[in-house]
Write a protein that holds these residues in place. Structure first.
Motif, PDB file in Angstrom:
ATOM      1  N   UNK A 180      83.510  32.894 192.410  1.00 19.51           N
ATOM      2  CA  UNK A 180      82.676  31.853 192.402  1.00 19.51           C
ATOM      3  C   UNK A 180      82.259  31.543 190.964  1.00 19.51           C
ATOM      4  N   UNK A 181      81.932  32.629 190.355  1.00 18.66           N
ATOM      5  CA  UNK A 181      81.406  32.568 188.843  1.00 18.66           C
ATOM      6  C   UNK A 181      82.731  31.866 188.025  1.00 18.66           C
ATOM      7  N   UNK A 182      83.742  32.317 188.400  1.00 21.70           N
ATOM      8  CA  UNK A 182      84.989  32.018 187.573  1.00 21.70           C
ATOM      9  C   UNK A 182      85.447  30.593 187.717  1.00 21.70           C
ATOM     10  N   UNK A 183      85.311  30.243 189.144  1.00 22.69           N
ATOM     11  CA  UNK A 183      85.609  28.824 189.250  1.00 22.69           C
ATOM     12  C   UNK A 183      84.593  27.610 189.086  1.00 22.69           C
ATOM     13  N   UNK A 184      83.266  27.952 189.214  1.00 24.79           N
ATOM     14  CA  UNK A 184      82.307  26.875 189.053  1.00 24.79           C
ATOM     15  C   UNK A 184      81.161  27.427 188.272  1.00 24.79           C
ATOM     16  N   UNK A 185      81.269  28.581 187.818  1.00 20.83           N
ATOM     17  CA  UNK A 185      80.019  29.023 186.876  1.00 20.83           C
ATOM     18  C   UNK A 185      80.198  28.430 185.737  1.00 20.83           C
ATOM     19  N   UNK A 186      79.164  29.109 184.716  1.00 26.88           N
ATOM     20  CA  UNK A 186      78.810  28.486 183.316  1.00 26.88           C
ATOM     21  C   UNK A 186      80.135  28.315 182.625  1.00 26.88           C
ATOM     22  N   UNK A 187      81.349  29.213 182.609  1.00 24.39           N
ATOM     23  CA  UNK A 187      82.290  29.304 181.997  1.00 24.39           C
ATOM     24  C   UNK A 187      83.342  28.781 182.820  1.00 24.39           C
ATOM     25  N   UNK A 209      89.176  27.300 178.246  1.00 21.80           N
ATOM     26  CA  UNK A 209      87.864  28.249 178.345  1.00 21.80           C
ATOM     27  C   UNK A 209      87.106  28.358 176.985  1.00 21.80           C
ATOM     28  N   UNK A 210      85.837  28.586 177.462  1.00 22.46           N
ATOM     29  CA  UNK A 210      85.032  29.274 176.370  1.00 22.46           C
ATOM     30  C   UNK A 210      84.792  30.663 176.839  1.00 22.46           C
ATOM     31  N   UNK A 211      84.958  31.350 175.772  1.00 20.72           N
ATOM     32  CA  UNK A 211      84.834  33.121 175.663  1.00 20.72           C
ATOM     33  C   UNK A 211      83.635  33.429 175.182  1.00 20.72           C
ATOM     34  N   UNK A 212      82.786  33.740 176.129  1.00 22.91           N
ATOM     35  CA  UNK A 212      81.205  34.234 175.728  1.00 22.91           C
ATOM     36  C   UNK A 212      80.573  33.151 174.748  1.00 22.91           C
ATOM     37  N   UNK A 213      80.901  32.795 173.846  1.00 25.16           N
ATOM     38  CA  UNK A 213      80.091  31.621 172.944  1.00 25.16           C
ATOM     39  C   UNK A 213      80.977  31.142 172.355  1.00 25.16           C
ATOM     40  N   UNK A 214      80.427  29.838 171.752  1.00 25.57           N
ATOM     41  CA  UNK A 214      81.244  29.110 170.778  1.00 25.57           C
ATOM     42  C   UNK A 214      81.800  29.538 169.521  1.00 25.57           C
ATOM     43  N   UNK A 215      81.198  30.442 169.205  1.00 27.39           N
ATOM     44  CA  UNK A 215      81.519  31.240 167.936  1.00 27.39           C
ATOM     45  C   UNK A 215      82.659  31.981 168.192  1.00 27.39           C
ATOM     46  N   UNK A 216      82.383  32.967 169.061  1.00 32.77           N
ATOM     47  CA  UNK A 216      83.651  33.965 169.462  1.00 32.77           C
ATOM     48  C   UNK A 216      84.613  33.206 169.774  1.00 32.77           C
ATOM     49  N   UNK A 217      84.753  32.073 170.553  1.00 33.32           N
ATOM     50  CA  UNK A 217      86.068  31.450 170.978  1.00 33.32           C
ATOM     51  C   UNK A 217      86.498  30.995 169.812  1.00 33.32           C
ATOM     52  N   UNK A 258      81.006  38.686 181.387  1.00 36.19           N
ATOM     53  CA  UNK A 258      81.396  38.851 182.853  1.00 36.19           C
ATOM     54  C   UNK A 258      81.950  37.312 183.074  1.00 36.19           C
ATOM     55  N   UNK A 259      81.024  36.380 183.147  1.00 42.67           N
ATOM     56  CA  UNK A 259      81.496  35.155 183.399  1.00 42.67           C
ATOM     57  C   UNK A 259      82.891  34.523 182.978  1.00 42.67           C
ATOM     58  N   UNK A 260      82.845  34.807 181.576  1.00 45.11           N
ATOM     59  CA  UNK A 260      84.001  34.466 180.823  1.00 45.11           C
ATOM     60  C   UNK A 260      85.172  34.969 181.305  1.00 45.11           C
ATOM     61  N   UNK A 261      85.221  36.450 181.568  1.00 42.43           N
ATOM     62  CA  UNK A 261      86.341  37.041 182.104  1.00 42.43           C
ATOM     63  C   UNK A 261      86.760  36.824 183.499  1.00 42.43           C
ATOM     64  N   UNK A 262      85.740  36.414 184.498  1.00 42.13           N
ATOM     65  CA  UNK A 262      85.911  35.814 185.663  1.00 42.13           C
ATOM     66  C   UNK A 262      86.683  34.473 185.810  1.00 42.13           C
ATOM     67  N   UNK A 263      86.146  33.713 184.871  1.00 45.49           N
ATOM     68  CA  UNK A 263      86.960  32.307 184.475  1.00 45.49           C
ATOM     69  C   UNK A 263      88.197  32.492 183.989  1.00 45.49           C
ATOM     70  N   UNK A 264      88.407  33.412 182.838  1.00 43.22           N
ATOM     71  CA  UNK A 264      89.902  33.993 182.619  1.00 43.22           C
ATOM     72  C   UNK A 264      90.757  34.465 183.804  1.00 43.22           C
ATOM     73  N   UNK A 265      90.243  35.174 184.753  1.00 43.71           N
ATOM     74  CA  UNK A 265      91.130  35.679 186.000  1.00 43.71           C
ATOM     75  C   UNK A 265      91.393  34.588 186.602  1.00 43.71           C
ATOM     76  N   UNK A 266      90.278  33.670 186.978  1.00 46.60           N
ATOM     77  CA  UNK A 266      90.661  32.510 187.979  1.00 46.60           C
ATOM     78  C   UNK A 266      91.785  31.589 187.405  1.00 46.60           C
ATOM     79  N   UNK A 267      91.481  31.191 186.387  1.00 48.24           N
ATOM     80  CA  UNK A 267      92.378  30.351 185.572  1.00 48.24           C
ATOM     81  C   UNK A 267      93.742  30.697 185.526  1.00 48.24           C
ATOM     82  N   UNK A 268      94.063  32.301 185.005  1.00 49.06           N
ATOM     83  CA  UNK A 268      95.140  32.760 185.292  1.00 49.06           C
ATOM     84  C   UNK A 268      95.773  32.960 186.618  1.00 49.06           C
TER      85      UNK A 268
END
Length: 549
Positions: A180-187, A209-217, A258-268
């Motif tokens: 749920x976080x990886x598909x529709x969460x903040x990231x 994908x935004x990874x953690x923050x704009x600066x880190x991305x 965690x939400x960034x990595x969830x989004x990465x997992x779902x996207x992958x």
């Protein structure tokens, strides 16, 4: 090719009203109720899965209907039907056209300020201004209300998605938190998507994908550019192992990672794994059992270290570019737009007022701002709408069910039971109506001093159980049904047997991560003299709540 502007409506529990400055001490009436009280007619139309009340121009209504059809097709292109909840009643949309008044002195503690943030849309040669739509609901029905004004002629297409987030979160069995976080969460993968038209089909555009923050991305993108020139491959400063990633999620600390990595997992999994079917099987299975390494290997043939390596290898592509998913929209033709009946206006806008009056603020959060004056205003306006409909002696079962739910919320058990009883007698499709009628009749039937089994007579028990059975049939995933059923069985005329307990076993499958439900059912088994079953229920809950092994 013309870009189609899209906005994602999330199920925020906000109200579409604002407070004047403290000196005036006046709460401005929600414009929806102003519109409902005017003599100008609302227009009504249906799109598959939606009922719409609108005060907007004809070309806007037509474009909005098309946008609803697009969002349904796009959603199914992203995930198969089994991943989306089926709602028993169409989602209600209220579209009105009223420029908001300019006000000063907003109380920033009032969440309703957010609903007056002004955005803009362009469509063809037209420009539309809008206040952010707000969606509220009570489990079996949801209403989205949005204000659109300065709608000029020439509206060609709009992108809107009022229900994907709701359907994802209402799905039963409940989807894993990481999905749920990886598909529709903040990231999330689907957050901020929009739609475009191509020569042969339309397609969803998923932002990078935004990874953690704009600066880190940006830092990772720069490192990837250097890698292409021969430097070392980029690696994020922190990266969760698969076991922690697939767990229930952290608290506030570390949640962005965690939400960034969830989004990465779902996207992958959906776009780049090469085994979309295996990934979806893994998600499906993980809805009801711990997502262990053994389960991952069974579904995708991967170990935890192999999954982590694949995710790290995919990260530069995920943050570096948009992704496109094509879909086709079934041409349903133009919707039939007609003038709304008084019963339809009372039912939909009255339910809006009832839900606004119930959900404004959070009673269990002492720091939350609660505008009690606005709550009362919403309930008063709902009362006016329902009372006018009652004077006309409307026999519309959907209206009667909405009116009965309002009276139950207002505390008038007699009127609530009369309206709900009339609605369920003709088989209204509104599962919450059956649950609330069952709740009222249970309260009436229970003795003042309650002892447990044997409190209810057989006739009362049979009637209440039949109401809850119908509610389950109409919507198996309505949580309130099972909360009440546990209570009913705890007062049954005789100790309930396996057949009567079977719906609770099903509830544990539908809501496997719900501690309150699991503990209530376990307590009931303990009272029935089956401590071993009670222990297994609690152990299973603990296994799902903890990190996978």
């Amino acid at each position: 090719m013309r870009a189609r502007v899209a906005f994602l409506v999330l199920p925020l529990v906000l109200a579409a009203a604002a407070r004047a400055d403290d000196a005036g001490g006046v709460t401005v009436m929600d414009p929806v109720f102003v519109e409902a009280a005017s003599r100008d007619p609302w227009m009504y139309f249906r799109v598959d899965g939606f009922e719409v009340l609108s005060r907007c121009p004809e070309d806007f209504n037509r474009a909005f209907a098309r946008g609803l059809e697009q969002s349904t097709a796009a959603r199914l292109a992203m995930l198969p039907p089994r991943f989306w909840a089926d709602l028993p009643t169409p989602m209600k949309m209220i579209l009105y056209d009223r420029p908001p008044q300019s006000r000063e002195g907003f109380d920033r503690g009032n969440p309703t300020d957010l609903s007056w943030s002004v955005g803009g849309l362009s469509s063809g040669n037209a420009t539309i201004r809008y206040s952010h739509p707000v969606t509220i609901g009570d489990g079996d029905t949801f209403i989205c209300c949005g204000n659109y004004w300065d709608v000029q002629s020439g509206v060609e297409s709009l992108g809107t998605d009022p229900d994907s987030d709701i359907r994802l979160r209402e799905r039963t069995p409940t989807l894993p938190p990481w999905f749920v976080a990886g598909f529709g969460g903040r990231h999330g993968v689907y957050r901020g998507h929009f739609m475009r038209a191509g020569a042969l089909s339309e397609y969803v555009v998923l932002p990078p994908l935004t990874w953690v923050s704009t600066d880190e991305t940006l830092g990772l993108r720069a490192a990837e550019a250097r890698r292409r020139k021969g430097e070392r491959a980029p690696r994020p400063g922190q990266f969760l192992g698969a076991g922690r990633l697939l767990g229930p999620g952290p608290g506030d600390a570390g949640r962005d990672l965690w939400e960034s990595e969830c989004a990465l997992l779902v996207r992958w999994g959906l776009l780049a794994s090469g085994d979309r079917g295996g990934f979806l099987r893994f998600v499906d299975r993980a809805a009801g059992e711990p997502p262990t390494e053994a389960l991952l290997r069974e579904c995708m043939g991967l170990s935890y270290p192999e999954l982590e390596a694949d995710l790290l290898a995919y990260l530069p592509a995920a943050i570096g570019a948009e992704a496109e998913v094509r879909f086709r929209v079934k041409d349903a033709g133009r919707p039939e737009v007609r003038e709304a009946t008084s019963a339809e206006v009372a039912r939909i806008v009255g339910d809006w007022g009832r839900l606004e009056g119930r959900s404004m603020g959070a009673d269990d959060d002492p720091s939350a701002f609660i505008d009690y004056e606005f709550r009362h205003q919403c309930m008063d306006e709902a009362d006016k709408l329902f009372s006018r409909a009652a004077r006309r002696r409307s026999a519309d079962p959907l209206l009667l069910s909405s009116y009965g739910l309002y009276e139950a919320q207002a505390g008038d058990s007699v009127r609530a039971q009369a309206a709900l009883g009339a609605a369920v007698a003709v088989g209204v499709v509104r599962p919450r109506a059956y649950v609330e009628l069952a709740r009222l009749r249970l309260d009436d039937a229970l003795p003042s001093i309650q002892e447990g089994f044997g409190d209810l007579g057989q006739r009362d028990f049979d009637e209440i159980e039949a109401l809850l059975t119908t509610a389950r049939f109409q919507m198996p995933g309505l949580h309130a049904t099972y909360d009440l059923l546990v209570r009913v069985l705890g007062h049954a005329p005789t100790r309930p047997g396996p057949e009567q307990l079977a719906p609770l076993e099903k509830a544990l499958q539908l809501f496997p991560r719900d501690p309150d439900l699991a503990n209530q059912v376990a307590d009931l088994y303990g009272r029935l003299g089956d401590p071993a079953r009670a222990k297994r229920i609690r152990e299973r809950l603990a296994g799902l709540a903890g990190a996978p092994g």
